[in-house]
Design a protein around this motif. Structure first.
Motif, mmCIF file in Angstrom:
data_model
loop_
_atom_site.group_PDB
_atom_site.id
_atom_site.type_symbol
_atom_site.label_atom_id
_atom_site.label_comp_id
_atom_site.label_asym_id
_atom_site.label_seq_id
_atom_site.Cartn_x
_atom_site.Cartn_y
_atom_site.Cartn_z
ATOM 1 N N PRO A 92 51.026 75.130 -2.124
ATOM 2 C CA PRO A 92 52.426 75.592 -2.108
ATOM 3 C C PRO A 92 52.617 76.950 -1.437
ATOM 4 O O PRO A 92 53.631 77.180 -0.786
ATOM 5 C CB PRO A 92 52.794 75.640 -3.591
ATOM 6 C CG PRO A 92 51.930 74.615 -4.225
ATOM 7 C CD PRO A 92 50.622 74.688 -3.484
ATOM 8 N N ASN A 93 51.644 77.847 -1.582
ATOM 9 C CA ASN A 93 51.755 79.130 -0.894
ATOM 10 C C ASN A 93 51.444 78.985 0.588
ATOM 11 O O ASN A 93 52.112 79.564 1.441
ATOM 12 C CB ASN A 93 50.820 80.172 -1.515
ATOM 13 C CG ASN A 93 51.421 80.836 -2.738
ATOM 14 O OD1 ASN A 93 52.633 80.932 -2.867
ATOM 15 N ND2 ASN A 93 50.574 81.293 -3.638
ATOM 16 N N GLY A 94 50.415 78.213 0.898
ATOM 17 C CA GLY A 94 50.010 78.068 2.282
ATOM 18 C C GLY A 94 51.069 77.426 3.160
ATOM 19 O O GLY A 94 51.305 77.867 4.291
ATOM 20 N N VAL A 95 51.721 76.379 2.642
ATOM 21 C CA VAL A 95 52.661 75.642 3.485
ATOM 22 C C VAL A 95 53.950 76.411 3.752
ATOM 23 O O VAL A 95 54.701 76.043 4.655
ATOM 24 C CB VAL A 95 52.983 74.250 2.909
ATOM 25 C CG1 VAL A 95 51.719 73.404 2.812
ATOM 26 C CG2 VAL A 95 53.690 74.347 1.556
ATOM 27 N N LYS A 96 54.220 77.468 3.017
ATOM 28 C CA LYS A 96 55.384 78.288 3.344
ATOM 29 C C LYS A 96 55.310 78.734 4.806
ATOM 30 O O LYS A 96 56.303 78.665 5.545
ATOM 31 C CB LYS A 96 55.431 79.550 2.472
ATOM 32 C CG LYS A 96 55.604 79.347 0.997
ATOM 33 C CD LYS A 96 55.534 80.710 0.331
ATOM 34 C CE LYS A 96 55.323 80.612 -1.145
ATOM 35 N NZ LYS A 96 55.147 81.942 -1.756
ATOM 36 N N VAL A 97 54.138 79.200 5.207
ATOM 37 C CA VAL A 97 54.000 79.769 6.546
ATOM 38 C C VAL A 97 53.933 78.672 7.601
ATOM 39 O O VAL A 97 54.539 78.796 8.670
ATOM 40 C CB VAL A 97 52.773 80.694 6.621
ATOM 41 C CG1 VAL A 97 52.617 81.269 8.019
ATOM 42 C CG2 VAL A 97 52.906 81.827 5.605
ATOM 43 N N SER A 98 53.226 77.579 7.332
ATOM 44 C CA SER A 98 53.174 76.497 8.322
ATOM 45 C C SER A 98 54.548 75.871 8.509
ATOM 46 O O SER A 98 54.936 75.534 9.638
ATOM 47 C CB SER A 98 52.141 75.436 7.918
ATOM 48 O OG SER A 98 52.343 74.975 6.607
ATOM 49 N N ILE A 99 55.326 75.738 7.440
ATOM 50 C CA ILE A 99 56.697 75.232 7.576
ATOM 51 C C ILE A 99 57.525 76.192 8.418
ATOM 52 O O ILE A 99 58.253 75.782 9.328
ATOM 53 C CB ILE A 99 57.343 75.024 6.197
ATOM 54 C CG1 ILE A 99 56.712 73.820 5.480
ATOM 55 C CG2 ILE A 99 58.855 74.818 6.326
ATOM 56 C CD1 ILE A 99 57.140 73.666 4.028
ATOM 57 N N MET A 100 57.411 77.482 8.137
ATOM 58 C CA MET A 100 58.176 78.469 8.895
ATOM 59 C C MET A 100 57.802 78.427 10.368
ATOM 60 O O MET A 100 58.676 78.491 11.248
ATOM 61 C CB MET A 100 57.923 79.865 8.318
ATOM 62 C CG MET A 100 58.687 80.987 9.014
ATOM 63 S SD MET A 100 60.483 80.810 8.825
ATOM 64 C CE MET A 100 61.029 82.395 9.484
#
Length: 234
Positions: A29-37
């Motif tokens: 959940p923390n990691g995908v914040k940046v990949s989504i952005m």
């Protein structure tokens, strides 16, 4: 070509495209914040899987980039002033990318701070509390005979979902009509809570209306769908 050799992390995770932003992460959940952005903005980047299941975030190379030993982290060869910038903490990275691209963060100062308060709400409350629910409901803590810790975190998570439910009343997104980094920061955590953690019943998710509709809208975004799978798990 940009030389990133001064950063030890590039020795373990070499940059095939050193002119692009380097993402060191894992699909949590923390990691995908940046990949989504990154998918939403369209910035050129290169993703490196840091396998937290094998403690790769605690290697000397990763710790040289993030002394806290947590994903995600980035290395932007085109940082402020044209100089490379290393950055950790998902919230800080979201703000940086929003300001770098001029996207997903309101330009109006009052609205900007309003959006940031919801990013910090996720960072300070939703992430830590939902994560504890995951530990005590799905992982090692599930075997504890004393269920009071699980109930404590489940109760607080229900309260936090209620805060989000009220905020989304009459709104498509946390900031209203505009999808922002506040949504990007939060989507993965709500998805994980009811999906991977299997805690929907525990937190009375079925009693909510606005949060599930918001989550469905978010997960329908193509960039979100792509970002949730980046980096690919080994």
């Amino acid at each position: 070509m940009t030389d990133l050799a001064a950063f030890p992390i590039t020795a373990r995770w070499p940059a095939q495209h050193p002119d692009r932003l380097q993402l060191y992460s894992f699909p949590t959940p923390n990691g995908v914040k940046v990949s989504i952005m990154l998918e939403e903005t369209g910035l050129p980047y290169e993703a490196h899987a840091v396998n937290i299941g094998k403690d790769e975030s605690w290697t000397p190379e990763f710790l040289a980039l993030n002394p806290n030993g947590k994903i995600p982290a980035i290395l932007d060869p085109n940082g402020p002033g044209g100089k490379p910038l290393a950055l950790f903490e998902s919230g800080a990275i979201l703000v940086y990318l929003a300001e770098k691209t001029g996207e997903f963060l309101p330009a109006d100062p009052a609205a900007r701070y309003e959006a940031l308060q919801w990013v910090f709400f996720q960072m300070a409350s939703i992430g830590p509390m939902f994560g504890q629910v995951g530990f005590f409901h799905k992982f090692a803590g599930a075997a504890y005979e004393d269920k009071r810790p699980r109930e404590r975190y489940a109760t607080e998570s229900k309260r936090l979902l209620g805060v989000l439910e009220r905020r989304l009343e009459g709104r498509d997104w946390i900031m209203g009509e505009d999808y922002t980094i506040a949504d990007i920061a939060t989507l993965g955590w709500v998805r994980n809570l009811i999906g991977f953690y299997g805690a929907a019943e525990l937190v009375d998710y079925a009693t909510l209306a606005n949060v599930p509709a918001w989550l469905e809208r978010g997960l329908a975004r193509p960039a979100v769908q792509r970002g949730l799978e980046i980096p690919a798990r080994p």
